[in-house]
Write a protein that holds these residues in place. Structure first.
Motif, mmCIF file in Angstrom:
data_model
loop_
_atom_site.group_PDB
_atom_site.id
_atom_site.type_symbol
_atom_site.label_atom_id
_atom_site.label_comp_id
_atom_site.label_asym_id
_atom_site.label_seq_id
_atom_site.Cartn_x
_atom_site.Cartn_y
_atom_site.Cartn_z
ATOM 1 N N GLY A 1 9.388 52.700 43.477
ATOM 2 C CA GLY A 1 9.768 51.691 42.361
ATOM 3 C C GLY A 1 9.901 52.581 41.324
ATOM 4 N N SER B 1 6.242 47.429 42.039
ATOM 5 C CA SER B 1 5.871 47.756 43.377
ATOM 6 C C SER B 1 4.728 47.324 43.746
ATOM 7 C CB SER B 1 6.438 49.151 43.710
ATOM 8 O OG SER B 1 7.503 49.570 43.837
ATOM 9 N N CYS C 1 14.126 50.374 46.711
ATOM 10 C CA CYS C 1 14.114 50.905 45.611
ATOM 11 C C CYS C 1 15.011 52.167 45.696
ATOM 12 C CB CYS C 1 12.731 51.344 44.943
ATOM 13 S SG CYS C 1 11.764 49.962 44.485
#
Lengths: 355, 361
Positions: A116, A151, A179
């Protein structure tokens, strides 16, 4: 008779305490020795070999105009320090997440937190580089932190629905893939000049660190590691579970938020500078706890930091030298060493359950 | 307020804002042992979780002495209340002593390092639950009974005024159940520690508790001292027992009596009948028991197991009524079992019955 017996038990306890303390000291001494050894090896090895005696002279600030001096001070030293700082930070982040989720397989990489961060950093880099020639370290850290929190937030949201940890981990891995896919996508279509930077970084690497980077990372990791150490007491309570921790007087809400923020900051700092690095966050805390034979945060936290530093410096040394002049991604090396540890750990746990 | 130590006023508890149990009003004095009983899923744990603040209360108030629970900080509460929970904890690499030592948490400094005094208290708490020899054992490697004792030591070590235990005797064998409960009893009486817990074993609940709270449906069905709360009908109703029975006097539970026409008569006195009743019950043979004085221990069990009991008033000679009924059954039934009857002055006629039944045994 009773009294004698009591004394026997008591001295057994005291000697157990001594044994424990001796073990802690031994582990710390070994880690410190490994740290020094790997530091020297790291400075020593590379395309230009520098003898050990020379290294110490240079480190002490002599022979300032030799080319070796600038190799050490401008290239090798910042890189080593960075590997140490970020390795320590990453391991601590893993330790905190494992505490939070009560599961030893939790870590910034498997939960998709690193990915993320990577995604948001990649987007930020591309955006910034289009308009400015330079991106500041702080901007990258902020971006990575935002990505990490994104995330984590998603994982926490899922954890309300998914009570089973293994499914939560699978969800984390999926978030990681999504991601990474987005990152790969933007990297593929980014302008040529940016790609050179992004490719290496998005796979994880300690190369090209400047003293500026080291300074920023030292501040970030130093402060968060200090905060983590200060939280050792509630972390110890939390290891018994949330309900018990609360009954001991821990403000659970505040503590959980602090834990998530600190671990996200740590992994965000790592990702901002070195990209996502796999397995360190799981393998190092596990190995360190096994070696210490305790999970007492007061002892484990500094040991995990030191262990992570040694582990990443070692892996970076291998990444740099194994196939020189070609350099490996740091994750390639950490996976080779980290993944078997994780598998062994899972086997051990499963075995323990069956017994 | 009153001089009760722990009180609740119109407490409403439940999950996620949905009320499950209403109007819980309880008064508990210092040093009392209070037990929540009730069927599975009746909300015993919900109540315990609410008064330990793991769940947000939906309505009403809880007071510890004169202070409202909600207004106490977690830290203040931790020096007054300790818990033993049902959730299995799986701490990593911690010895039993490490676990007990966590009880000192509220009293240690910033880094949680134990002082010499703390160490002594940890030892004393382990000693109180007879767990000293477990000191250096890994907490994950001990038995359930040992684990509960260690967790209780942890709670004691926290030096609370009140300990809350959620089903502390589950998973324990009878020896460890008794051991755990007698430690609680001793602690409550000697140190004046108040105990609130939930138990599945109503027989034990009756024997250990100063106060019983029956949780059923959306309210507290009954509460009070065990002698008031425990009558056979109340327990039957609380647990919706349709099979078997509960004897409130001895706290014993029995399986249901065999159904159908009686096939045997059991003659007994002073306890000799009990093993015979049980054996007939296991074989599913309905039986008549007699002639029993209503104060005979056999009579108490015969009332719940036998198809019919021929009773006589205590300390009286056996009257014609009972005698004729017994004769009637001797003639009708194929089997008469003499479990052993001591013959004395008042029950002399039993000898005659035994004589008459000789060819049927």
């Amino acid at each position: 008779m009773q009294n004698q017996n009591d004394n026997g038990v008591r001295s057994a306890f005291l000697s157990e305490n001594m044994r424990r303390r001796a073990r802690y000291q031994l582990v710390f001494v070994l880690l410190a020795a490994a740290f020094v050894l790997i530091t020297v090896l790291n400075i020593n090895t590379g395309s230009v070999a520098i003898p050990v005696g020379e290294i110490f002279r240079i480190l002490l600030g002599q022979a300032q105009d030799s080319p070796q001096y600038s190799i050490i001070w401008k290239i090798r030293l910042p890189r080593i320090l960075m590997a140490a700082l970020l390795g320590g930070g990453l391991s601590l982040s893993g330790f905190l997440l494992q505490t939070f989720f009560g599961n030893p397989i939790a870590g910034p990489f498997v939960l998709g937190i690193s990915s993320g961060a990577k995604m948001v950093v990649a987007l930020t880099m591309i955006y910034f580089l289009r308009f400015f020639s330079h991106v500041s370290s702080w901007a990258l850290i902020v971006a990575a932190f935002a990505g990490s929190l994104m995330s984590v937030g998603f994982i926490l949201l899922l954890s309300r629905k998914l009570k089973q940890m293994s499914i939560l981990l699978v969800a984390g891995i999926m978030i990681g893939y999504i991601c990474s896919a987005v990152t790969d996508f933007v990297v593929t279509f980014a302008e040529d000049a940016d790609i050179v930077n992004l490719r290496g970084w998005s796979l994880g690497s300690f190369s090209g660190m400047s003293w500026d980077n080291v300074g920023v990372a030292a501040v970030m990791v130093g402060v968060t590691a200090a905060v983590t150490f200060a939280m050792a007491k509630p972390i110890g309570a939390y290891q018994l579970g949330e309900a018990y921790a609360q009954s001991m007087g821990v403000n659970i809400r505040a503590f959980r938020i602090a834990l998530i923020v600190v671990s996200s900051l740590l992994s965000a700092t790592v990702t901002a500078f070195a990209g996502p690095i796999s397995f360190v966050g799981i393998a190092v805390p596990h190995l360190v706890k096994r070696a210490l034979k305790t999970s007492k945060p007061l002892i484990v936290i500094p040991a995990v930091f030191l262990g992570g530093a040694v582990f990443c410096m070692g892996c970076d040394l291998i990444a740099r030298t194994a196939f020189a002049p070609t350099e490996l991604n740091i994750s390639t090396v950490t996976s080779v060493f980290g993944a078997p540890v994780v598998i062994a750990m899972m086997l051990r746990r499963q075995g323990g359950k069956a017994a | 307020m009153s001089n009760f130590y722990f009180t609740t006023r119109q407490l409403t508890v439940g999950y996620d804002g949905v009320p499950l149990i209403h109007d819980i009003t309880i008064d508990i004095a210092r040093g009392e042992i209070v037990t929540l009983i009730g069927p599975n899923g009746s909300g015993k744990s919900t109540i315990l979780k609410s008064i330990t603040r793991q769940l947000r209360m939906i309505g009403g108030q809880v007071f510890i002495e004169s202070e409202e629970l909600r207004k106490l900080s977690y830290k203040d509460l931790s020096t007054r209340m300790a818990v033993v929970l049902t959730e299995r904890m799986k701490p990593e690499l911690m010895t039993c002593r490490d676990i007990v030592a966590t009880g000192r948490y509220p009293y240690t400094g910033r880094l949680g390092i134990l002082s010499a005094e703390d160490e002594i208290k940890v030892e004393a708490a382990m000693d109180a639950v007879h767990a000293l020899e477990l000191r250096n054992r890994d907490f994950n490697a001990i038995s359930d009974g040992q684990r509960q004792r260690v967790l209780l030591a942890r709670a004691i070590c926290q030096e609370p005024e009140i300990i809350i235990l959620d089903e502390p005797t589950s998973f324990l064998d009878i020896r460890h159940k008794l051991q755990l409960l007698s430690i609680l009893r001793k602690m409550a009486k000697e140190k004046g520690i108040t105990v609130i817990m939930s138990l599945h074993e109503i027989d034990l609940a009756q024997k250990i508790s100063d106060k019983i709270i029956c949780v059923k449906g959306d309210h507290i069905a009954r509460s009070g001292p065990p002698e008031k709360v425990f009558d056979a009908d109340a327990i039957r109703e609380l647990y919706e027992i349709d099979q078997g029975s509960f004897d409130p006097l001895f706290g014993s539970i029995e399986l249901p009596r065999p159904e159908g026409e009686p096939q045997a008569l059991v003659l007994s006195a002073c306890g000799t009948g009990i093993p015979v009743y049980r054996s007939l019950q296991k074989q599913g043979v309905p039986f008549v028991a007699g002639i029993l004085y209503s104060n005979d221990i056999d009579c108490r069990l015969a009332r719940v197991l036998a198809a019919e009991v021929i009773e006589e008033r205590p300390f009286m000679p056996i009257g014609d009524d009972a005698f004729n009924r017994a004769l009637h059954w001797i003639e009708r039934l194929p089997r008469v079992i003499n479990a052993g009857v001591e013959i004395g002055q008042t029950n002399a006629r039993m000898a005659e019955l035994i004589e008459r039944a000789k060819d049927k045994s």
